[in-house]
Design a protein around this motif. Sequence first.
Motif, PDB file in Angstrom:
ATOM      1  N   GLU A 102       0.711  -1.333   0.133  1.00 48.78           N
ATOM      2  CA  GLU A 102      -0.009   0.201   0.083  1.00 48.78           C
ATOM      3  C   GLU A 102       0.571   1.266  -0.021  1.00 48.78           C
ATOM      4  O   GLU A 102       0.539   2.161  -0.753  1.00 48.78           O
ATOM      5  CB  GLU A 102      -0.895   0.208   1.775  1.00 48.78           C
ATOM      6  N   VAL A 103       2.243   0.798   0.956  1.00 54.13           N
ATOM      7  CA  VAL A 103       2.803   2.515   0.970  1.00 54.13           C
ATOM      8  C   VAL A 103       3.245   2.920  -0.378  1.00 54.13           C
ATOM      9  O   VAL A 103       3.263   3.685  -1.120  1.00 54.13           O
ATOM     10  CB  VAL A 103       4.046   1.911   2.254  1.00 54.13           C
ATOM     11  N   ILE A 104       4.208   1.976  -0.890  1.00 58.58           N
ATOM     12  CA  ILE A 104       4.331   2.101  -2.259  1.00 58.58           C
ATOM     13  C   ILE A 104       3.465   2.037  -3.200  1.00 58.58           C
ATOM     14  O   ILE A 104       4.022   2.794  -4.034  1.00 58.58           O
ATOM     15  CB  ILE A 104       4.865   0.086  -2.517  1.00 58.58           C
ATOM     16  N   ASP A 105       2.598   1.948  -3.391  1.00 49.51           N
ATOM     17  CA  ASP A 105       1.469   1.912  -4.133  1.00 49.51           C
ATOM     18  C   ASP A 105       1.199   3.568  -4.065  1.00 49.51           C
ATOM     19  O   ASP A 105       1.562   4.449  -5.217  1.00 49.51           O
ATOM     20  CB  ASP A 105      -0.212   1.314  -4.555  1.00 49.51           C
ATOM     21  N   ARG A 106       1.086   4.370  -2.934  1.00 50.94           N
ATOM     22  CA  ARG A 106       0.671   5.937  -3.045  1.00 50.94           C
ATOM     23  C   ARG A 106       2.142   6.056  -3.028  1.00 50.94           C
ATOM     24  O   ARG A 106       1.977   7.208  -4.002  1.00 50.94           O
ATOM     25  CB  ARG A 106       0.404   5.878  -1.662  1.00 50.94           C
ATOM     26  N   LEU A 107       3.154   5.865  -3.014  1.00 47.99           N
ATOM     27  CA  LEU A 107       4.420   6.447  -3.034  1.00 47.99           C
ATOM     28  C   LEU A 107       4.672   6.644  -4.412  1.00 47.99           C
ATOM     29  O   LEU A 107       5.084   7.617  -5.277  1.00 47.99           O
ATOM     30  CB  LEU A 107       5.205   6.337  -2.385  1.00 47.99           C
ATOM     31  N   PHE A 108       3.924   5.248  -5.356  1.00 44.75           N
ATOM     32  CA  PHE A 108       4.135   5.484  -6.909  1.00 44.75           C
ATOM     33  C   PHE A 108       3.293   6.445  -7.731  1.00 44.75           C
ATOM     34  O   PHE A 108       3.541   7.453  -8.316  1.00 44.75           O
ATOM     35  CB  PHE A 108       4.011   4.177  -7.242  1.00 44.75           C
ATOM     36  N   LYS A 109       2.084   6.522  -6.739  1.00 43.41           N
ATOM     37  CA  LYS A 109       0.925   7.579  -7.418  1.00 43.41           C
ATOM     38  C   LYS A 109       1.700   8.996  -6.732  1.00 43.41           C
ATOM     39  O   LYS A 109       1.396   9.867  -8.188  1.00 43.41           O
ATOM     40  CB  LYS A 109       0.233   7.432  -6.552  1.00 43.41           C
ATOM     41  N   ALA A 110       1.729   9.485  -5.706  1.00 41.93           N
ATOM     42  CA  ALA A 110       2.789  10.903  -5.746  1.00 41.93           C
ATOM     43  C   ALA A 110       3.754  10.551  -6.788  1.00 41.93           C
ATOM     44  O   ALA A 110       3.944  11.515  -7.443  1.00 41.93           O
ATOM     45  CB  ALA A 110       2.837  10.299  -4.993  1.00 41.93           C
ATOM     46  N   THR A 111       4.661   9.355  -6.707  1.00 45.60           N
ATOM     47  CA  THR A 111       5.668  10.305  -8.056  1.00 45.60           C
ATOM     48  C   THR A 111       5.329  11.137  -9.732  1.00 45.60           C
ATOM     49  O   THR A 111       5.976  11.516  -9.949  1.00 45.60           O
ATOM     50  CB  THR A 111       6.712   9.156  -8.087  1.00 45.60           C
ATOM     51  N   GLU A 112       4.289   9.495  -9.647  1.00 47.10           N
ATOM     52  CA  GLU A 112       3.781  10.199 -11.229  1.00 47.10           C
ATOM     53  C   GLU A 112       3.108  11.115 -10.902  1.00 47.10           C
ATOM     54  O   GLU A 112       3.069  12.218 -11.871  1.00 47.10           O
ATOM     55  CB  GLU A 112       2.671   8.686 -11.145  1.00 47.10           C
ATOM     56  N   PHE A 113       1.885  11.825 -10.495  1.00 42.82           N
ATOM     57  CA  PHE A 113       1.416  12.822  -9.770  1.00 42.82           C
ATOM     58  C   PHE A 113       2.815  13.846 -10.203  1.00 42.82           C
ATOM     59  O   PHE A 113       2.559  15.052 -10.727  1.00 42.82           O
ATOM     60  CB  PHE A 113       1.020  12.847  -8.679  1.00 42.82           C
ATOM     61  N   ILE A 114       3.894  13.965  -9.131  1.00 40.24           N
ATOM     62  CA  ILE A 114       4.364  14.977  -9.100  1.00 40.24           C
ATOM     63  C   ILE A 114       5.148  14.643 -10.422  1.00 40.24           C
ATOM     64  O   ILE A 114       5.202  16.318 -11.270  1.00 40.24           O
ATOM     65  CB  ILE A 114       5.612  14.680  -7.633  1.00 40.24           C
ATOM     66  N   LYS A 115       5.844  13.602 -10.908  1.00 41.86           N
ATOM     67  CA  LYS A 115       6.362  14.072 -12.658  1.00 41.86           C
ATOM     68  C   LYS A 115       5.460  14.402 -13.722  1.00 41.86           C
ATOM     69  O   LYS A 115       5.865  15.551 -14.082  1.00 41.86           O
ATOM     70  CB  LYS A 115       6.128  12.467 -12.740  1.00 41.86           C
ATOM     71  N   LYS A 116       3.947  14.027 -13.444  1.00 44.22           N
ATOM     72  CA  LYS A 116       3.242  15.149 -14.250  1.00 44.22           C
ATOM     73  C   LYS A 116       2.937  16.876 -14.374  1.00 44.22           C
ATOM     74  O   LYS A 116       3.508  17.556 -15.321  1.00 44.22           O
ATOM     75  CB  LYS A 116       1.868  14.359 -14.231  1.00 44.22           C
ATOM     76  N   ILE A 117       3.179  16.887 -13.503  1.00 43.61           N
ATOM     77  CA  ILE A 117       2.936  17.939 -12.641  1.00 43.61           C
ATOM     78  C   ILE A 117       4.310  19.241 -13.152  1.00 43.61           C
ATOM     79  O   ILE A 117       4.244  20.131 -13.359  1.00 43.61           O
ATOM     80  CB  ILE A 117       2.835  18.821 -11.223  1.00 43.61           C
ATOM     81  N   GLY A 118       5.941  18.092 -12.373  1.00 45.16           N
ATOM     82  CA  GLY A 118       6.062  19.020 -13.142  1.00 45.16           C
ATOM     83  C   GLY A 118       6.573  18.321 -14.620  1.00 45.16           C
ATOM     84  O   GLY A 118       7.461  19.951 -14.747  1.00 45.16           O
ATOM     85  N   TRP A 119       6.494  18.346 -15.466  1.00 46.34           N
ATOM     86  CA  TRP A 119       6.938  18.013 -16.659  1.00 46.34           C
ATOM     87  C   TRP A 119       5.686  19.495 -17.416  1.00 46.34           C
ATOM     88  O   TRP A 119       5.655  20.268 -18.029  1.00 46.34           O
ATOM     89  CB  TRP A 119       6.335  17.125 -17.755  1.00 46.34           C
ATOM     90  N   GLY A 120       4.564  19.482 -17.129  1.00 45.56           N
ATOM     91  CA  GLY A 120       4.345  20.259 -16.736  1.00 45.56           C
ATOM     92  C   GLY A 120       4.502  22.256 -16.824  1.00 45.56           C
ATOM     93  O   GLY A 120       4.861  22.627 -17.910  1.00 45.56           O
ATOM     94  N   LEU A 121       5.059  21.786 -15.117  1.00 47.21           N
ATOM     95  CA  LEU A 121       5.622  23.002 -15.120  1.00 47.21           C
ATOM     96  C   LEU A 121       6.571  23.353 -15.875  1.00 47.21           C
ATOM     97  O   LEU A 121       7.181  24.789 -16.219  1.00 47.21           O
ATOM     98  CB  LEU A 121       5.456  23.156 -14.074  1.00 47.21           C
ATOM     99  N   ALA A 122       7.540  23.055 -16.282  1.00 45.29           N
ATOM    100  CA  ALA A 122       9.165  22.758 -16.632  1.00 45.29           C
ATOM    101  C   ALA A 122       8.774  23.094 -17.546  1.00 45.29           C
ATOM    102  O   ALA A 122       9.355  24.295 -18.255  1.00 45.29           O
ATOM    103  CB  ALA A 122      10.003  21.302 -16.410  1.00 45.29           C
ATOM    104  N   ALA A 123       7.815  22.555 -18.966  1.00 40.58           N
ATOM    105  CA  ALA A 123       7.759  23.137 -20.101  1.00 40.58           C
ATOM    106  C   ALA A 123       6.787  24.422 -20.232  1.00 40.58           C
ATOM    107  O   ALA A 123       7.381  24.734 -21.240  1.00 40.58           O
ATOM    108  CB  ALA A 123       6.618  21.911 -20.632  1.00 40.58           C
ATOM    109  N   ALA A 124       5.823  24.474 -19.013  1.00 42.52           N
ATOM    110  CA  ALA A 124       5.394  25.792 -19.217  1.00 42.52           C
ATOM    111  C   ALA A 124       7.094  26.726 -18.940  1.00 42.52           C
ATOM    112  O   ALA A 124       7.012  28.029 -20.044  1.00 42.52           O
ATOM    113  CB  ALA A 124       5.334  26.236 -18.127  1.00 42.52           C
ATOM    114  N   PHE A 125       7.459  26.600 -18.370  1.00 44.71           N
ATOM    115  CA  PHE A 125       8.194  28.013 -17.708  1.00 44.71           C
ATOM    116  C   PHE A 125       9.825  27.791 -18.535  1.00 44.71           C
ATOM    117  O   PHE A 125      10.136  28.750 -19.513  1.00 44.71           O
ATOM    118  CB  PHE A 125       9.547  27.484 -16.666  1.00 44.71           C
TER     119      PHE A 125
END
Lengths: 307, 228
Positions: free
Chosen positions: A163-186
């Motif tokens: 469960e912990v790993i799943d949650r971390l995976f999800k967080a990582t995926e989410f952060i990756k998406k936001i990160g890519w989006g923000l990085a691209a915008a900047f």
Amino acid sequence: MFTTFYRLIKTGFTNFLRNGWLSLASTIIMTLTLITISIFLILNIVLTQGIQTIQDKIDISIYLSDSAKGSKVLDLQKELSNNPDVKVVKYVSKDEAKQRYQEKFANNPQLKESLDDGGDNPLPASLEIKTYNPDKLSTLLPMFEQEKYKNMIRKVSYKENKEVIDRLFKATEFIKKIGWGLAAAFIITSLIIIFNTIRTAIYTHKSEIEIMKLVGANPWFIKWPFLIEGILYGIFGTILALIAISITLRLLSVSFNTYFGSGDTGDQVLGFLMKNLVTLVVLMLGVGITIGVTSSSIAIRKYLKKS
Amino acid sequence: MIYLKDVTKVYDKSKKKALDNISVHIKPKEFVIFVGLSGAGKSTLTKLVTHEEEPTSGKITVGGIDYSKLKKKDVPYLRRKIGVVFQDFKLLPKKTVYENISYALEVAGISNKTIRSRVPQVLKMVGLEGKAKRFPRELSGGEMQRVAIARALIHEPKILIADEPTGNLDPKNAWEIIDLLLKVNEYGTTVILTTHNKEIVNTLKKRVITLKGGKLIKDQEVGRYALQ
Ligand SMILES: Nc1ncnc2c1ncn2[C@@H]1O[C@H](COP(=O)(O)OP(=O)(O)OP(=O)(O)O)[C@@H](O)[C@H]1O
Ligand SMILES: [Mg+2]
């Protein structure tokens, strides 16, 4: 050759300074871009490492009663090793358990010495199991229920890591998406702002450029100062971003320390950064200079066409 | 040295021919004056020779180089063989006299050592030894024109083009500039001078080519001013 190189750098610098507010805006947006990219990169690495650490942890511990017979323990160990889902089985003796306990509480003498009062070692021996797939943990459980092992097992404990790993995976995926989006915008914003700055620089130097062409300047002598200006945004952006990140982490670690006493998360991240400083600097410079050079190349191609 | 064959130039924005079917041959070391009223096409002609503009039709050959075959990357080298004194000087206001001239060498990748020896030489030649540190705004029109000539000569060109160098000068200054051009010509440089100054044309007794409305109407070995 060196003379020309020096002249180009000098002109590039002069343009950078003369461009005043626009240079400042370009440097700031470049800094923000690089900070954003670094933060998300660091977060990504920290989370990935976190997942790795948790995955490496022991999945099941079987605590053995002190009366367990050595041969039976070996039987169980063998049966576990033969199971295709099991990666490692390790036997931890009572002494080893005690040693670990003492190491764990090395800086808490009260707890540490609680085992040293001459009495029997209350800690049990155990078998530690790592599986290939935390999903399959439950399929192993019936094995320990068997009649032949029942008496020698004091307790089976397993962590719900999945469960912990799943949650971390999800967080990582989410952060990756936001990160890519923000990085691209900047990145797009800095491309536009730097393009604009260089275009303005070309305009303010219009008559100078015309004269250079008319007196027979080498084309790269006209182009390179603008490319160098673009490169400078990358370099200054990197420097400022590094300063900003280190200051933030310093402050962060100070506030962590005040909240948690000996807590040192900020220090750890800072340490991690120091270890990977070269990689980080190279990466930031790479991204920064690429952005700068791309913008100025486009501006140059667009506004310096005619010979 | 310079061949123009049936050259016509029509600028993109206009339908009028700035130059209409011009054919000229200028020999090495010649001193040629192009005469014409405002708009006759004098500057256009000089721009064709420097490859600043390309002809709409016709053929241009300078120093054996056929301009229709000239590659873009070779243009800078061509420009160093042709010195130009522009009608509007084209000096950089933020650079001193010395820098305005050394600049032309810098952008061509010439070493600092050569620059330090050559710039004072040309400054001396045009009579501006003492004014190296001045900025263009601190100079008279005649002096600015000398700076422009010095810069045009810095690469020791085979051809010097002076587009109305006396346009804004009083007679004394104008004649000093003309004397300078004559001196340059004596050293073996082909000189092309454009002007509509009647006195200068008639006194010089050089080859005069007269343009009118883009057409070549007269080409005389020892010419006189022939407009109204
Ligand atoms: N860049 C340009 N675009 C469009 N038309 C131009 C351009 N330059 C010159 N012309 C036109 O071409 C004609 C010839 O101009 P040019 O500058 O060659 O004349 P000129 O003889 O040098 O005149 P002046 O004595 O005033 O310098 C004029 O009708 C002018 O309006
Ligand atoms: Mg003209």
